[in-house]
Design an enzyme around this catalytic site. Structure first.
Site, PDB file in Angstrom:
ATOM      1  N   THR A   1      46.058  33.604  46.277  1.00  0.00           N
ATOM      2  CA  THR A   1      45.525  34.940  46.019  1.00  0.00           C
ATOM      3  C   THR A   1      44.301  35.231  46.878  1.00  0.00           C
ATOM      4  OG1 THR A   1      46.327  34.857  43.774  1.00  0.00           O
ATOM      5  CG2 THR A   1      44.372  36.194  44.117  1.00  0.00           C
TER       6      THR A   1
ATOM      7  N   ARG B   1      57.078  38.717  35.356  1.00  0.00           N
ATOM      8  CA  ARG B   1      55.789  38.076  35.016  1.00  0.00           C
ATOM      9  C   ARG B   1      54.632  38.746  35.766  1.00  0.00           C
ATOM     10  NH1 ARG B   1      51.475  35.378  37.988  1.00  0.00           N
ATOM     11  NH2 ARG B   1      50.592  33.785  36.648  1.00  0.00           N
ATOM     12  N   VAL B   2      53.562  39.015  35.029  1.00  0.00           N
ATOM     13  CA  VAL B   2      52.336  39.545  35.632  1.00  0.00           C
ATOM     14  C   VAL B   2      51.215  38.555  35.315  1.00  0.00           C
ATOM     15  CG1 VAL B   2      50.645  41.418  35.574  1.00  0.00           C
ATOM     16  CG2 VAL B   2      53.087  41.949  35.439  1.00  0.00           C
ATOM     17  N   GLY B   3      50.401  38.252  36.323  1.00  0.00           N
ATOM     18  CA  GLY B   3      49.311  37.288  36.140  1.00  0.00           C
ATOM     19  C   GLY B   3      47.989  37.943  35.789  1.00  0.00           C
ATOM     20  N   ASP B   4      46.928  37.234  36.036  1.00  0.00           N
ATOM     21  CA  ASP B   4      45.580  37.685  35.658  1.00  0.00           C
ATOM     22  C   ASP B   4      44.999  38.730  36.599  1.00  0.00           C
ATOM     23  OD1 ASP B   4      45.658  35.553  37.597  1.00  0.00           O
ATOM     24  OD2 ASP B   4      43.484  35.449  37.452  1.00  0.00           O
TER      25      ASP B   4
ATOM     26  N   THR C   1      41.034  33.205  41.140  1.00  0.00           N
ATOM     27  CA  THR C   1      42.308  32.706  41.643  1.00  0.00           C
ATOM     28  C   THR C   1      42.678  31.448  40.864  1.00  0.00           C
ATOM     29  OG1 THR C   1      43.423  31.657  43.509  1.00  0.00           O
ATOM     30  CG2 THR C   1      41.020  31.571  43.520  1.00  0.00           C
ATOM     31  N   GLY C   2      43.938  31.304  40.567  1.00  0.00           N
ATOM     32  CA  GLY C   2      44.336  30.112  39.829  1.00  0.00           C
ATOM     33  C   GLY C   2      45.532  30.401  38.948  1.00  0.00           C
TER      34      GLY C   2
ATOM     35  N   GLY D   1      47.216  31.967  36.477  1.00  0.00           N
ATOM     36  CA  GLY D   1      46.842  33.221  35.844  1.00  0.00           C
ATOM     37  C   GLY D   1      46.903  33.244  34.327  1.00  0.00           C
TER      38      GLY D   1
HETATM   39  N1  ASP Z   1      46.085  34.024  39.728  1.00  0.00           N
HETATM   40  C1  ASP Z   1      47.310  34.339  40.396  1.00  0.00           C
HETATM   41  C2  ASP Z   1      48.370  34.606  39.351  1.00  0.00           C
HETATM   42  O1  ASP Z   1      48.452  33.874  38.377  1.00  0.00           O
HETATM   43  C3  ASP Z   1      47.789  33.267  41.311  1.00  0.00           C
HETATM   44  C4  ASP Z   1      46.776  32.786  42.316  1.00  0.00           C
HETATM   45  O2  ASP Z   1      45.586  32.907  42.123  1.00  0.00           O
HETATM   46  O3  ASP Z   1      47.200  32.261  43.344  1.00  0.00           O
HETATM   47  O4  ASP Z   1      49.150  35.491  39.520  1.00  0.00           O
END
Ligand code: ASP
Length: 333
Positions: free
Chosen positions: A201, A229-232, A251-252, A254
């Site tokens: 990200t 799916r939707v992340g953070d 980032t991480g 989510g």
């Molecule tokens: N945080 C992002 C998600 O979960 C992924 C990422 O940070 O690479 O969608």
């Protein structure tokens, strides 16, 4: 009375001396921090040539954002510019170069927040918008809403006359090979393993000369995601947040960042808990997230121009120029 005047003059002199020595100059500080994702990055896995290219793209985005701040531009414009450049780079999991869903598509999420006004805009699950961050900004500035998804978001993008791109535009060979490997694994005995290796990200936080903060984040989400799916990232407060004292882009993994409301929690600790931005960011990223079993990192910036970029993975692509003008570009701890 004379003695009092003398004491007063001395006190003013000492106060001036200290205020002069606490910053680099008399101008209000400007600062910027950016990231290109946290995750399992091992030195042996990225070639020297690729690392050079990644660092060059981070430097280009960092300097472009900082130039806007130096010219008196807004934090909002600086973070937008940075994220557009990182979305355009094939090296990061956002825009071109995004990871693939389980059925081999790119579904993109992005968000932006203006700390001074707390306005925010976000989009989720868009597949045809060249720069999702521009659409998120459009949602913030030109709609009465905060979050738009999928086809509706794309219809709004058409109204704003934003640039569309065909699916092939987002696809890079490296990412496709990564997808094929992940798919083979997902069909094999390791099917239940989470796809923790495919972060990347991008995001930015900035402080402008007016003392205002902004945050922006953009992503392809997590490799092999399914079922819409939707992340953070597009969830305001989870992966992206800014107020008057603090701006965060995350980032991480989510799901953990959503459950812990990571970005807003960091800023809340600063606002109500009298934490410094550094302590708040460390506490949440290095303690709270791993306690639940999650991983990742954040870039956090305070209104004083101090930057903190903690992560609990082996690496995080990151760069910053803080309020004192100190510049860093780094990948590993
Ligand atoms: N945080 C992002 C998600 O979960 C992924 C990422 O940070 O690479 O969608």
């Amino acid at each position: 009375m004379l003695e009092f005047d003398r004491l007063l003059r001395n006190a003013i002199f000492i106060a001036l001396l200290f205020s002069g020595s606490s910053g680099t100059n008399a101008d209000p500080p400007i600062a910027i921090a950016i990231h290109g994702g946290a995750g399992t990055i091992s030195k042996s896995e990225i070639s020297e040539a690729r690392e050079t290219e990644i660092r060059a793209d981070l430097a280009k985005a960092l300097d472009a954002g900082y130039a806007i701040l130096e010219e008196g531009g807004t934090a909002l414009d600086a973070v937008t510019r940075v994220v557009v450049l990182l979305e355009d780079s094939p090296h990061f999991n956002a825009g071109r170069g995004a990871v693939f869903t389980a059925d081999g598509r790119n579904e993109l999420d992005a968000a932006i927040m203006d700390g001074a006004t707390r306005r925010a805009g976000a989009v989720a699950g868009v597949t045809r918008i060249k720069n999702p961050i521009l659409l998120a900004r459009g949602v913030m500035e030109r709609s009465p809403h905060v979050m738009l998804i999928g086809g509706g978001a794309e219809a709004f993008a058409a109204e704003l006359k934003l640039e569309f791109a065909p699916p092939e535009y987002f696809k890079t060979e490296d990412r496709w090979q990564q997808y094929l490997r992940a798919k083979a694994q997902a069909e094999g005995p390791r099917a239940m393993l989470p796809a923790v290796n495919y972060f990347g990200t991008v995001g930015a936080v900035a402080l402008d000369a007016k003392g205002e903060l902004a945050a922006a984040t953009s992503t392809g989400g997590m490799m092999m995601k399914r079922y819409g799916r939707v992340g953070d990232v597009p969830i305001i407060g989870a992966g992206t947040f800014a107020d008057r004292n603090c701006a965060v882009s995350a980032t991480g993994w989510g799901e953990f960042f959503i459950r812990l409301n990571v970005a807003a929690d960091i800023c809340a600790r600063v606002a109500y808990g009298k934490f410094s931005v550094a302590n708040a960011a460390d506490e949440v990223v290095l303690k709270k997230v791993p306690e639940l079993g999650g991983n990742g990192g954040v870039i956090a910036l305070g209104a004083d121009g101090r930057v903190r970029m903690p992560f609990n993975t082996s690496g995080m692509y990151r760069a910053a120029i803080d309020g004192r003008g100190k510049r860093v570009i780094a990948i590993f701890p």
